[in-house]
Motif scaffolding. Structure first.
Motif, mmCIF file in Angstrom:
data_model
loop_
_atom_site.group_PDB
_atom_site.id
_atom_site.type_symbol
_atom_site.label_atom_id
_atom_site.label_comp_id
_atom_site.label_asym_id
_atom_site.label_seq_id
_atom_site.Cartn_x
_atom_site.Cartn_y
_atom_site.Cartn_z
ATOM 1 N N GLY A 1 0.795 -1.222 0.000
ATOM 2 C CA GLY A 1 0.000 0.000 0.000
ATOM 3 C C GLY A 1 0.825 1.267 0.000
ATOM 4 O O GLY A 1 0.317 2.343 -0.327
ATOM 5 N N LEU A 2 2.104 1.158 0.366
ATOM 6 C CA LEU A 2 2.999 2.313 0.312
ATOM 7 C C LEU A 2 3.948 2.251 -0.885
ATOM 8 O O LEU A 2 4.942 2.969 -0.939
ATOM 9 C CB LEU A 2 3.795 2.421 1.620
ATOM 10 N N ALA B 1 14.958 -0.048 7.166
ATOM 11 C CA ALA B 1 13.958 0.975 6.844
ATOM 12 C C ALA B 1 14.209 1.569 5.463
ATOM 13 O O ALA B 1 15.343 1.914 5.119
ATOM 14 C CB ALA B 1 13.984 2.068 7.902
ATOM 15 N N VAL B 2 13.167 1.660 4.663
ATOM 16 C CA VAL B 2 13.275 2.235 3.319
ATOM 17 C C VAL B 2 12.380 3.465 3.215
ATOM 18 O O VAL B 2 11.332 3.563 3.854
ATOM 19 C CB VAL B 2 12.900 1.212 2.227
ATOM 20 N N GLU B 3 12.804 4.395 2.391
ATOM 21 C CA GLU B 3 12.010 5.602 2.165
ATOM 22 C C GLU B 3 10.767 5.267 1.356
ATOM 23 O O GLU B 3 10.779 4.385 0.508
ATOM 24 C CB GLU B 3 12.835 6.649 1.416
ATOM 25 N N THR B 4 9.697 5.984 1.632
ATOM 26 C CA THR B 4 8.510 5.892 0.787
ATOM 27 C C THR B 4 8.429 7.165 -0.042
ATOM 28 O O THR B 4 9.280 8.047 0.063
ATOM 29 C CB THR B 4 7.236 5.756 1.646
ATOM 30 N N THR B 5 7.387 7.269 -0.849
ATOM 31 C CA THR B 5 7.199 8.477 -1.648
ATOM 32 C C THR B 5 6.705 9.643 -0.793
ATOM 33 O O THR B 5 6.631 10.770 -1.278
ATOM 34 C CB THR B 5 6.193 8.224 -2.781
ATOM 35 N N VAL B 6 6.375 9.359 0.462
ATOM 36 C CA VAL B 6 5.893 10.403 1.373
ATOM 37 C C VAL B 6 7.085 10.949 2.167
ATOM 38 O O VAL B 6 7.730 10.199 2.905
ATOM 39 C CB VAL B 6 4.843 9.837 2.355
ATOM 40 N N GLY C 1 9.378 12.098 4.970
ATOM 41 C CA GLY C 1 9.293 11.899 6.409
ATOM 42 C C GLY C 1 8.717 10.573 6.835
ATOM 43 O O GLY C 1 8.615 10.298 8.031
ATOM 44 N N LEU C 2 8.341 9.721 5.867
ATOM 45 C CA LEU C 2 7.741 8.426 6.186
ATOM 46 C C LEU C 2 8.601 7.290 5.634
ATOM 47 O O LEU C 2 8.875 7.226 4.434
ATOM 48 C CB LEU C 2 6.332 8.325 5.590
ATOM 49 N N HIS C 3 9.045 6.395 6.534
ATOM 50 C CA HIS C 3 9.801 5.198 6.153
ATOM 51 C C HIS C 3 9.004 3.961 6.536
ATOM 52 O O HIS C 3 8.083 4.033 7.347
ATOM 53 C CB HIS C 3 11.160 5.166 6.870
ATOM 54 N N ILE C 4 9.383 2.841 5.954
ATOM 55 C CA ILE C 4 8.744 1.577 6.305
ATOM 56 C C ILE C 4 9.774 0.461 6.340
ATOM 57 O O ILE C 4 10.720 0.450 5.536
ATOM 58 C CB ILE C 4 7.609 1.215 5.313
ATOM 59 N N ILE C 5 9.633 -0.433 7.316
ATOM 60 C CA ILE C 5 10.359 -1.703 7.272
ATOM 61 C C ILE C 5 9.383 -2.704 6.666
ATOM 62 O O ILE C 5 8.357 -3.021 7.270
ATOM 63 C CB ILE C 5 10.809 -2.173 8.662
ATOM 64 N N PRO C 6 9.686 -3.200 5.470
ATOM 65 C CA PRO C 6 8.717 -4.056 4.773
ATOM 66 C C PRO C 6 8.526 -5.402 5.469
ATOM 67 O O PRO C 6 9.384 -5.870 6.234
ATOM 68 C CB PRO C 6 9.354 -4.256 3.388
ATOM 69 N N GLY C 7 7.392 -6.018 5.192
ATOM 70 C CA GLY C 7 7.113 -7.377 5.640
ATOM 71 C C GLY C 7 6.862 -8.273 4.452
ATOM 72 O O GLY C 7 6.585 -7.799 3.347
ATOM 73 N N VAL D 1 -10.464 5.760 -0.378
ATOM 74 C CA VAL D 1 -9.556 5.095 0.564
ATOM 75 C C VAL D 1 -9.371 3.639 0.170
ATOM 76 O O VAL D 1 -8.260 3.090 0.232
ATOM 77 C CB VAL D 1 -10.084 5.214 2.012
ATOM 78 N N ALA D 2 -10.460 2.993 -0.247
ATOM 79 C CA ALA D 2 -10.390 1.589 -0.648
ATOM 80 C C ALA D 2 -9.601 1.393 -1.932
ATOM 81 O O ALA D 2 -8.908 0.378 -2.108
ATOM 82 C CB ALA D 2 -11.804 1.030 -0.807
ATOM 83 N N GLU D 3 -9.666 2.354 -2.837
ATOM 84 C CA GLU D 3 -8.970 2.246 -4.126
ATOM 85 C C GLU D 3 -7.466 2.473 -4.000
ATOM 86 O O GLU D 3 -6.665 1.886 -4.738
ATOM 87 C CB GLU D 3 -9.521 3.294 -5.108
ATOM 88 N N ALA D 4 -7.061 3.338 -3.090
ATOM 89 C CA ALA D 4 -5.678 3.831 -3.032
ATOM 90 C C ALA D 4 -4.618 2.735 -2.981
ATOM 91 O O ALA D 4 -3.609 2.821 -3.708
ATOM 92 C CB ALA D 4 -5.519 4.794 -1.852
ATOM 93 N N PRO D 5 -4.777 1.651 -2.157
ATOM 94 C CA PRO D 5 -3.702 0.655 -2.078
ATOM 95 C C PRO D 5 -3.400 -0.034 -3.411
ATOM 96 O O PRO D 5 -2.255 -0.428 -3.652
ATOM 97 C CB PRO D 5 -4.239 -0.363 -1.056
ATOM 98 N N SER D 6 -4.391 -0.158 -4.276
ATOM 99 C CA SER D 6 -4.142 -0.816 -5.568
ATOM 100 C C SER D 6 -3.236 0.027 -6.456
ATOM 101 O O SER D 6 -2.667 -0.482 -7.436
ATOM 102 C CB SER D 6 -5.466 -1.112 -6.281
ATOM 103 N N PHE D 7 -3.069 1.295 -6.110
ATOM 104 C CA PHE D 7 -2.158 2.173 -6.841
ATOM 105 C C PHE D 7 -0.846 2.372 -6.075
ATOM 106 O O PHE D 7 0.002 3.174 -6.473
ATOM 107 C CB PHE D 7 -2.820 3.533 -7.092
ATOM 108 N N GLY D 8 -0.691 1.637 -4.957
ATOM 109 C CA GLY D 8 0.525 1.753 -4.153
ATOM 110 C C GLY D 8 0.682 3.105 -3.501
ATOM 111 O O GLY D 8 1.796 3.588 -3.290
ATOM 112 N N LYS D 9 -0.453 3.719 -3.159
ATOM 113 C CA LYS D 9 -0.415 5.054 -2.563
ATOM 114 C C LYS D 9 -1.304 5.115 -1.329
ATOM 115 O O LYS D 9 -2.361 4.483 -1.290
ATOM 116 C CB LYS D 9 -0.917 6.098 -3.565
#
Length: 274
Positions: free
Chosen positions: A57-58, A83-88, A90-96, A232-240
């Motif tokens: 979703g990110l 931790a990797v940068e996202t397109t946002v 100030g927001l990072h994620i450790i992927p699963g 909100v429901a559509e957004a994850p399919s676009f990776g955003k």
């Protein structure tokens, strides 16, 4: 000014958890994290769910997840390395990813098996600089070693609660889990707040569930209510996150309101005498 007042603010770790599936946990982790970053906070999302939906979703494709939370928990890789940068900004994620499904077996005889995530998070920022203001842990919808690691690492639990018939039943199970973790693993764990999700203003049931939850838990329930929202429901399919996909939609605006409430509660907590 005292040395303590000059020291960097401690990272606040929140486990986004509900043992009932389909309540908007991952959606809340993604969009609350984005909203917090949008108002100037530095945020890390930890994707503890083997499905890896927060990562998807990110916009982190599976083929690019070279170091995941599995490597951190099982192999001791550093948080800063994973931790990797996202397109946002100030927001990072450790992927699963699906490797997390085997953690329970692989750590069966390991030392501090329930504290692996806590130890890893405490290891970040050893040079004296706090990397993040908030860490949001997207928990799996079950009580297993991954959830116990998340709650052992967390300062508090943020509970997404779907406005539907079985909401309170699932919540009672979560409260028992939180109490169990307090008694055996993390005495300081608290409930940061409950957020009502998938609220349908046209539905009498949604309004009734919301009223029941507020009657039971009072000001622990956030004022912000997350509506059922197509964008909100559509957004994850676009990776955003929804806030990037459509900032003006009702869901995005609700998550911005929630982020301001979360920060406000944390400020109030820090002002309270020890």
């Amino acid at each position: 000014m005292s040395p303590d007042s000059q020291s960097p603010r401690k990272t606040r770790v929140l486990a986004v958890s509900n043992q009932k599936g389909g309540v908007g946990k991952t959606t809340t982790a993604i969009n609350l994290g984005t909203a917090l970053a949008a108002i100037g906070e530095k945020v890390l999302i930890v994707d503890m769910d083997p499905q890896g939906n927060a990562s998807t979703g990110l916009g982190v494709p599976r083929e690019t997840r070279r170091i995941t939370i599995y490597d951190v928990i099982v192999d001791g890789r550093a948080v800063d390395e994973a931790a990797v940068e996202t397109t946002v900004p100030g927001l990072h994620i450790i992927p699963g990813d699906s490797d997390m499904s085997g953690v329970e077996i692989e750590l069966a005889q390991a030392d501090r098996r329930s504290y692996r995530l806590r130890d890893a998070l405490q290891g970040q920022g050893r040079d004296g600089h706090t990397r993040y203001d908030y860490v949001l842990i997207d928990c799996p919808p079950s009580l297993n070693l991954l959830t116990l690691n998340a709650m052992s690492a967390a300062d508090a639990v943020l509970v997404p609660l779907q406005c539907e018939f079985f909401a309170l039943e699932g919540l009672s199970q979560l409260m028992k889990t939180v109490e169990m973790v307090r008694q055996s693993l993390n005495p300081a764990l608290e409930i940061q707040g409950l957020v009502l999700t998938m609220f349908d203003r046209r539905s009498t049931l949604s309004g009734q569930v919301a009223a029941d939850v507020r009657a039971h838990f009072g000001d622990k329930v956030y004022d912000a209510v997350i509506p059922r929202n197509v964008r909100v429901a559509e957004a994850p399919s676009f990776g955003k996150p929804a806030l990037i996909y459509d900032l003006k939609c009702a869901g995005s605006q609700a998550y911005l309101k929630l982020a301001r409430e979360v920060v406000g509660r944390e400020r109030q907590r820090r002002l309270q005498p020890a």
